[in-house]
Scaffold this motif. Structure first.
Motif, short mmCIF file in Angstrom:
data_model
loop_
_atom_site.label_atom_id
_atom_site.label_comp_id
_atom_site.label_asym_id
_atom_site.label_seq_id
_atom_site.Cartn_x
_atom_site.Cartn_y
_atom_site.Cartn_z
N GLY A 54 0.98 -0.87 11.48
CA GLY A 54 0.23 -0.42 10.10
C GLY A 54 0.56 -1.41 9.03
O GLY A 54 1.25 -0.99 8.02
N TYR B 85 -2.20 1.37 17.01
CA TYR B 85 -1.06 1.51 17.75
C TYR B 85 -1.18 2.13 19.04
O TYR B 85 -0.61 1.61 19.85
CB TYR B 85 0.10 1.82 16.74
CG TYR B 85 1.49 1.84 17.59
CD1 TYR B 85 2.20 0.63 17.73
CD2 TYR B 85 2.14 2.95 17.57
CE1 TYR B 85 3.40 0.64 18.34
CE2 TYR B 85 3.48 2.97 18.44
CZ TYR B 85 3.85 1.87 18.88
OH TYR B 85 5.13 1.63 19.16
N GLU B 86 -1.84 3.06 19.16
CA GLU B 86 -1.87 3.95 20.23
C GLU B 86 -2.53 3.23 21.31
O GLU B 86 -2.32 3.53 22.53
CB GLU B 86 -2.58 5.17 19.88
CG GLU B 86 -2.11 6.27 18.94
CD GLU B 86 -2.55 5.98 17.40
OE1 GLU B 86 -2.71 4.65 17.19
OE2 GLU B 86 -2.76 6.91 16.72
N LEU C 22 -0.87 8.39 12.88
CA LEU C 22 -0.71 8.24 14.19
C LEU C 22 -0.64 9.48 14.85
O LEU C 22 -0.17 10.36 14.44
CB LEU C 22 0.33 7.50 14.45
CG LEU C 22 0.61 6.03 13.90
CD1 LEU C 22 1.70 5.27 14.30
CD2 LEU C 22 -0.68 5.13 14.30
N LEU D 80 1.00 -1.14 0.22
CA LEU D 80 -0.02 -0.13 -0.05
C LEU D 80 0.87 1.33 -0.16
O LEU D 80 0.22 2.28 0.04
CB LEU D 80 -0.97 0.01 1.26
CG LEU D 80 -2.23 -0.68 0.93
CD1 LEU D 80 -2.75 -0.98 2.46
CD2 LEU D 80 -3.07 -0.17 0.23
N HIS D 81 2.01 1.00 0.15
CA HIS D 81 3.03 2.19 0.14
C HIS D 81 3.41 2.82 -1.43
O HIS D 81 3.16 2.38 -2.38
CB HIS D 81 4.35 1.87 0.98
CG HIS D 81 4.99 0.68 0.51
ND1 HIS D 81 5.28 -0.46 1.20
CD2 HIS D 81 5.58 0.51 -0.83
CE1 HIS D 81 6.02 -1.26 0.47
NE2 HIS D 81 6.06 -0.88 -0.68
N GLY E 294 -0.45 -3.26 6.75
CA GLY E 294 -1.23 -3.42 5.38
C GLY E 294 -1.73 -4.84 5.30
O GLY E 294 -2.31 -5.46 5.99
N CYS F 289 6.02 1.80 8.23
CA CYS F 289 6.36 1.80 6.87
C CYS F 289 5.13 2.36 6.16
O CYS F 289 4.14 1.84 5.85
CB CYS F 289 6.25 0.53 6.29
SG CYS F 289 7.13 0.21 4.87
C1 LIG Z 1 -0.04 3.45 3.64
S1 LIG Z 1 -0.79 1.93 4.46
C2 LIG Z 1 0.74 1.18 4.70
C3 LIG Z 1 0.89 -0.25 4.63
C4 LIG Z 1 2.28 -1.08 4.68
N1 LIG Z 1 2.84 -0.71 5.69
C5 LIG Z 1 2.86 -0.92 3.47
O1 LIG Z 1 4.03 -0.52 3.50
O2 LIG Z 1 2.49 -1.40 2.47
C6 LIG Z 1 -1.02 2.57 6.15
C7 LIG Z 1 -1.27 1.53 7.01
O3 LIG Z 1 -1.27 2.27 8.44
C8 LIG Z 1 -2.38 1.57 9.20
N2 LIG Z 1 -2.92 2.45 10.18
C9 LIG Z 1 -3.62 3.61 10.07
N3 LIG Z 1 -3.80 3.96 11.24
C10 LIG Z 1 -3.20 3.12 12.09
C11 LIG Z 1 -3.05 3.33 13.32
N4 LIG Z 1 -3.56 4.26 14.36
N5 LIG Z 1 -2.33 2.53 14.12
C12 LIG Z 1 -1.49 1.32 13.27
N6 LIG Z 1 -1.85 1.27 12.14
C13 LIG Z 1 -2.59 2.25 11.42
C14 LIG Z 1 -3.41 1.39 7.88
O4 LIG Z 1 -4.26 0.36 8.34
C15 LIG Z 1 -2.34 0.80 6.89
O5 LIG Z 1 -2.24 -0.60 7.06
#
Ligand SMILES: C[S@@+](CC[C@H](N)C(=O)[O-])C[C@H]1O[C@@H](n2cnc3c(N)ncnc32)[C@H](O)[C@@H]1O
Length: 307
Positions: A72, A117-118, A138, A30-31, A74, A132
């Motif tokens: 996060g 995460y919080e 956050l 998703l990045h 993904g 990532c």
């Molecule tokens: C742009 S995507 C990146 C996903 C993955 N890390 C990648 O590199 O493909 C952002 C990720 O952050 C997660 N995310 C959003 N808010 C979050 C939170 N408060 N705590 C943990 N993860 C969160 C989303 O569910 C998603 O999986």
């Protein structure tokens, strides 16, 4: 929009992005993609660029790290790569759809915490906590406090994400924490900056691609659909167009006016890879040592990616 509504629409946006990316382009991640100068910026190369991004991040994990918390995660593909390199990995995902996808991919190899995460309550401790392209979602203070709680002594935080520079005009969308505010937060947490690399140039081409898709595909398709509705249901069309005129104008400006391009991204954003190490004691040492990977000592954000 309240915070929880905003969070929900972001989660749903990511879910839709993951479903469409997988279906149309066979994308796992998703990045953003990482575009070295010799990789043509085409839709066909997005998968390759995302793989290069993943490799770029993983290659910057400091030696000695064994256990990683992927915040996060993904669909779990970064975690899968990490496992393949011999790391022990756990994941955090607040999005039920993505957490499910990650669980299917990773099986019993990782524990997946389905929460923000919080809010995470974990008993394990980690050598490195990875953000990532998730840090922008956050609350920064809560996230760093959680890192202090969950890291082993001298553990690391690796953030690869974009930040908003202090320049006039929005441009390039609304995402990313303010860079100045981020530095302020880090100064209040016991971390030393070990590595800072600026990969804005290598990630900005994603915005040109998105802009192209919006204008060449999404806009004409939306216009054709709206012509059809106008023809079949003229009154309904008039009512909807009038009632939602402000929202429609906003969407047109946001997505179809050419505001979100690589140029505006380069002007308004800094896409950074940052590695911090938790100091044994003492607050406010966050901006201490800076050592760029593979290069001589440098100041934050001054190092451009070379791979
Ligand atoms: C742009 S995507 C990146 C996903 C993955 N890390 C990648 O590199 O493909 C952002 C990720 O952050 C997660 N995310 C959003 N808010 C979050 C939170 N408060 N705590 C943990 N993860 C969160 C989303 O569910 C998603 O999986």
């Amino acid at each position: 929009m309240s915070t929880s509504n905003k969070e929900l629409s972001r989660q749903i946006g990511l879910e839709v992005g993951s479903i469409c990316g997988k279906y149309f382009l066979d994308l796992d991640h998703l990045h953003y993609g990482y575009w070295p100068g010799d990789l043509p910026v085409t839709v066909a190369n997005v998968k390759k660029a995302q793989e290069l991004y993943t490799r770029f991040v993983i290659d910057r994990i400091p030696a000695g790290v064994k256990t990683i918390l992927d915040v996060g995660c993904g669909g779990g593909h970064v975690a899968k790569e990490l496992l393949g390199r011999g790391y022990e990995v756990d994941c955090v995902s607040p999005c039920p759809h993505l957490a499910q996808k990650a669980a299917e991919l990773l099986g019993d190899a990782c524990h997946i915490y389905q929460c923000r995460y919080e809010d995470l309550q974990a008993t394990s401790r980690y050598d490195l906590i990875l953000f990532c392209e998730s840090f922008q979602y956050l609350d920064m203070n809560q996230a760093m406090a959680k890192c202090e709680e969950l890291l082993n002594p001298k553990g690391y935080v690796l953030i690869c994400d974009y930040f908003r520079k202090d320049v006039n005009g929005k441009g390039g969308g609304s995402g990313g924490h303010k860079l100045a505010k981020f530095h302020g937060v880090m100064a209040n947490h016991p971390f030393d900056l070990m590595c800072s690399m600026d990969i804005t140039a290598e990630t900005a081409p994603n915005m040109d691609l998105m802009d192209d898709i919006m204008r060449q595909v999404v806009k004409p398709v939306a216009e054709a659909g709206s012509r059809l509705i106008e023809d079949r249901h003229p009154w309904l069309y008039k009512v909807v167009a009038w009632k939602y005129r402000k929202k429609i104008d906003k969407l047109n400006t946001k997505y179809f006016s050419g505001e979100r391009t690589g140029d505006s991204f380069r002007r308004t954003r800094a896409y950074l890879l940052l590695v911090y190490q938790m100091t044994p004691a003492g607050l406010g040492q966050g901006q201490g040592r800076v050592q760029s990977v593979g290069q001589s000592a440098s100041t934050p954000e001054s190092v451009s990616a070379t791979t």
